[in-house]
Design a protein around this motif. Sequence first.
Motif, short mmCIF file in Angstrom:
data_model
loop_
_atom_site.label_atom_id
_atom_site.label_comp_id
_atom_site.label_asym_id
_atom_site.label_seq_id
_atom_site.Cartn_x
_atom_site.Cartn_y
_atom_site.Cartn_z
N THR A 85 -32.22 -30.58 -12.52
CA THR A 85 -31.53 -31.17 -11.16
C THR A 85 -31.80 -32.73 -10.85
O THR A 85 -30.92 -33.14 -10.21
CB THR A 85 -32.06 -30.31 -10.03
OG1 THR A 85 -33.33 -30.52 -9.70
CG2 THR A 85 -31.81 -28.91 -10.29
N GLY A 86 -33.07 -33.15 -11.24
CA GLY A 86 -33.47 -34.64 -10.94
C GLY A 86 -34.13 -34.62 -9.62
O GLY A 86 -34.49 -35.64 -8.93
N TYR A 87 -34.37 -33.33 -9.09
CA TYR A 87 -35.18 -33.22 -7.74
C TYR A 87 -36.27 -32.35 -7.91
O TYR A 87 -36.59 -31.37 -8.78
CB TYR A 87 -34.18 -32.53 -6.83
CG TYR A 87 -33.01 -33.28 -6.57
CD1 TYR A 87 -32.88 -34.53 -6.38
CD2 TYR A 87 -31.75 -32.51 -6.65
CE1 TYR A 87 -31.69 -35.17 -6.12
CE2 TYR A 87 -30.60 -33.26 -6.53
CZ TYR A 87 -30.59 -34.33 -6.13
OH TYR A 87 -29.42 -34.86 -6.08
N PRO A 88 -37.39 -32.68 -7.10
CA PRO A 88 -37.49 -33.80 -6.33
C PRO A 88 -37.57 -34.98 -6.76
O PRO A 88 -37.88 -35.04 -8.13
CB PRO A 88 -38.47 -33.60 -5.28
CG PRO A 88 -39.58 -32.66 -6.21
CD PRO A 88 -38.71 -31.86 -7.11
N LYS A 89 -37.31 -36.18 -6.21
CA LYS A 89 -37.41 -37.34 -7.02
C LYS A 89 -38.98 -38.13 -6.84
O LYS A 89 -39.51 -38.46 -5.92
CB LYS A 89 -36.88 -38.54 -6.20
CG LYS A 89 -35.13 -38.13 -6.15
CD LYS A 89 -34.48 -39.22 -5.27
CE LYS A 89 -32.83 -39.00 -5.10
NZ LYS A 89 -32.10 -39.80 -4.41
N ILE A 90 -39.56 -37.56 -8.02
CA ILE A 90 -41.00 -37.83 -8.22
C ILE A 90 -41.24 -39.13 -8.87
O ILE A 90 -40.28 -39.71 -9.80
CB ILE A 90 -41.52 -36.69 -9.24
CG1 ILE A 90 -40.98 -36.54 -10.52
CG2 ILE A 90 -41.50 -35.57 -8.49
CD1 ILE A 90 -41.72 -35.55 -11.49
N PHE A 91 -42.31 -39.90 -9.02
CA PHE A 91 -42.49 -41.41 -9.50
C PHE A 91 -42.66 -41.25 -11.05
O PHE A 91 -43.19 -40.19 -11.55
CB PHE A 91 -43.87 -41.74 -8.97
CG PHE A 91 -44.01 -41.90 -7.37
CD1 PHE A 91 -42.84 -42.45 -6.78
CD2 PHE A 91 -45.03 -41.19 -6.39
CE1 PHE A 91 -42.96 -42.62 -5.37
CE2 PHE A 91 -45.04 -41.38 -5.38
CZ PHE A 91 -43.79 -42.21 -4.57
N PRO A 92 -42.21 -42.24 -11.42
CA PRO A 92 -42.20 -42.28 -13.08
C PRO A 92 -43.62 -42.72 -13.58
O PRO A 92 -44.46 -43.17 -12.62
CB PRO A 92 -41.03 -43.54 -13.40
CG PRO A 92 -41.19 -44.54 -12.18
CD PRO A 92 -41.41 -43.37 -10.82
N VAL A 93 -43.92 -42.68 -14.80
CA VAL A 93 -45.45 -43.04 -15.09
C VAL A 93 -45.23 -44.48 -15.01
O VAL A 93 -44.70 -45.46 -14.79
CB VAL A 93 -45.27 -42.73 -16.63
CG1 VAL A 93 -45.27 -41.29 -16.92
CG2 VAL A 93 -44.17 -43.45 -17.62
N VAL A 94 -46.79 -44.99 -14.99
CA VAL A 94 -47.00 -46.27 -14.73
C VAL A 94 -46.88 -47.04 -16.12
O VAL A 94 -46.56 -48.19 -16.36
CB VAL A 94 -48.53 -46.34 -14.16
CG1 VAL A 94 -49.05 -47.90 -14.33
CG2 VAL A 94 -48.65 -45.92 -12.77
N SER A 95 -47.57 -46.37 -17.29
CA SER A 95 -47.42 -46.96 -18.44
C SER A 95 -46.56 -45.93 -19.34
O SER A 95 -47.04 -44.90 -19.75
CB SER A 95 -48.90 -47.26 -19.05
OG SER A 95 -48.75 -47.53 -20.54
N ASN A 96 -45.36 -46.46 -19.86
CA ASN A 96 -44.46 -45.77 -21.12
C ASN A 96 -44.78 -46.27 -22.42
O ASN A 96 -44.50 -47.21 -22.80
CB ASN A 96 -43.10 -45.71 -20.69
CG ASN A 96 -42.13 -44.76 -21.46
OD1 ASN A 96 -42.40 -44.53 -22.64
ND2 ASN A 96 -40.81 -44.73 -20.97
N GLN A 97 -45.59 -45.43 -22.91
CA GLN A 97 -46.05 -45.80 -24.53
C GLN A 97 -45.30 -45.07 -25.53
O GLN A 97 -45.82 -44.69 -26.61
CB GLN A 97 -47.57 -45.61 -24.67
CG GLN A 97 -48.32 -46.35 -23.67
CD GLN A 97 -49.75 -46.06 -23.88
OE1 GLN A 97 -50.41 -45.71 -24.84
NE2 GLN A 97 -50.73 -46.52 -22.62
N SER A 98 -44.12 -44.68 -25.24
CA SER A 98 -43.02 -43.95 -26.05
C SER A 98 -42.48 -44.81 -27.09
O SER A 98 -41.94 -44.17 -27.96
CB SER A 98 -42.27 -42.97 -25.30
OG SER A 98 -41.16 -44.02 -24.77
N GLY A 99 -42.62 -45.92 -27.12
CA GLY A 99 -41.83 -46.99 -27.88
C GLY A 99 -40.29 -46.96 -27.70
O GLY A 99 -39.54 -47.19 -28.92
N GLY A 100 -39.90 -46.72 -26.31
CA GLY A 100 -38.75 -46.63 -26.28
C GLY A 100 -37.84 -45.36 -26.62
O GLY A 100 -36.83 -45.18 -26.29
#
Length: 530
Positions: free
Chosen positions: A464-479
């Motif tokens: 659903t995209g809910y609730p709207k939770i904060f994204p990660v501070v550091s995304n280390q997935s390489g895109g």
Amino acid sequence: MKNTSNILLSGIVVFSMIFSSCSEGLDDIDGNPRNITQEQLEVDFQNVGSLYKPMFENIYQYTPPWSFQLQQNLNADVFSGYMTNPRPFVAGANNTTYNLVSGWNNFIWSVPYSNVMNNAKTIENETKDEFPELFAVSQILKVTAMHRVSDVFGPIVYTKFGESATTSEYDSQEEAYSAFFNDLDEAVQILSDNIDSPRFTAFDLSYGGNYENWIKYANSLRLRLAIRISKADPIKAKTEAEKSLSHPNGVIETNTESFFVNGTLDHPVKTINNSWGDIRMNASMESILVGYEDPRINSYFDPSEVSEGEFKGVRNGLPLLSGYDDELAQKADYVTFSLLADDVLTPRVQLMTAAEVFFLKAEAALRGWSGAGTAQANYEQGIITSFQQYSLGGSNNYITNATLTPNDYVDPVNAANSITALSNITIAWDEAASNEEKLERIITQKWIAMFPEGQEAWSEYRRTGYPKIFPVVSNQSGGVIDTDLQIRRIPFVDSELQTNPDGVADAVTKLGGPDNAGTRLWWDVPGGNF
């Protein structure tokens, strides 16, 4: 996490689980088990009875705690926005920063296959013809465990499990869900036909042998799965949901009917939280619960030490921050944030509550499905029932509050982690609102009520995209993973890649995208919910 030696021992542990789950029940027989005939064993059904306890306790692994930590806590519990780790494991390059640790994620797959699917297959072979009600309960437990596995990976080995000793054919997620519905159909019919049988009572860790409650749970589980596929297959979803809602036994409606596994040991998170200091309140929980002045916060968490008397959560996906020499130095600051409260860490493991079912009915009503009642009535009853679960008053005032919204988040240790609230949704029902806004209210309150069951919360967030939770501070997935969309699944595990490469190759074609954590599952349809 105690130490990395536990991970190195994983192969031994999994092997021992497979062996013990199949042999338990014979170990306690004095002398040669062949001295006791099959007929004598069947007198009290001990030939299969010992197989149920591992099924209950390995929907997610109850013990040892480090296994649960790898099976769910360092993935779904964190991805859901419920909890996060104060320590940046592997110098910050770990699941929570999207640098996935394959050795951790093997447990998501191996535990339920070793202890649920294997045992369910044995029970089916031993009971389906002569003692079908014993088979029926094992089917419900199997669906309970394996829909969670599918909701992590997508395609899974299900309908053809055990057909080959060397290779295993995967079902697509659509095929797996169809099989889940069929298995629940069969189980409900069998239990309805044998409603007064006492045969399962001695082995029942949830309902004490009450088949009426098992039927209500199976109907509620069907409703959950129907809601899950509502965007992918709306016709099938409506049919399955209405089947549950129109069933004579109905669905779960009271807290006494909620589905818990009644264990005797502490909840595994209690050790991870209290003894190891490896998990804390997530910043999204702080934002929403504090913003809503939600009294359940006192049942879910303890006030922090970092901001005395206040509830403080940790942002998800913290790297090893500059200014800290190592992981433990950083942990020393963030471990002072709010830990989980004992009220949610009891030996009773929560898997489905009455409150969740009311929120499922609220969404069913929003979608116009018959038998669901009204969206508003179910939404408000879901909140009331959740408050009652924790013996809390004040639900009427809470329900009518039309001003409180989630708070901005402020990190008292590192201001760079602070973030503005992502939603301005209020609590009180607004009949004039759009269906999308109504759904955000329903899912936000369902998310609060389902705590601490992170697997279901993560699945509903992705759907659903809910609730709207904060994204990660550091995304280390390489895109590979979009920071705003967040992680969508876990890639297929190393053990399958090594032992069943042809099966995995076929599974990837059924997945419909690359085998990575950014690929959406079948039911995870992009775009609005209506």
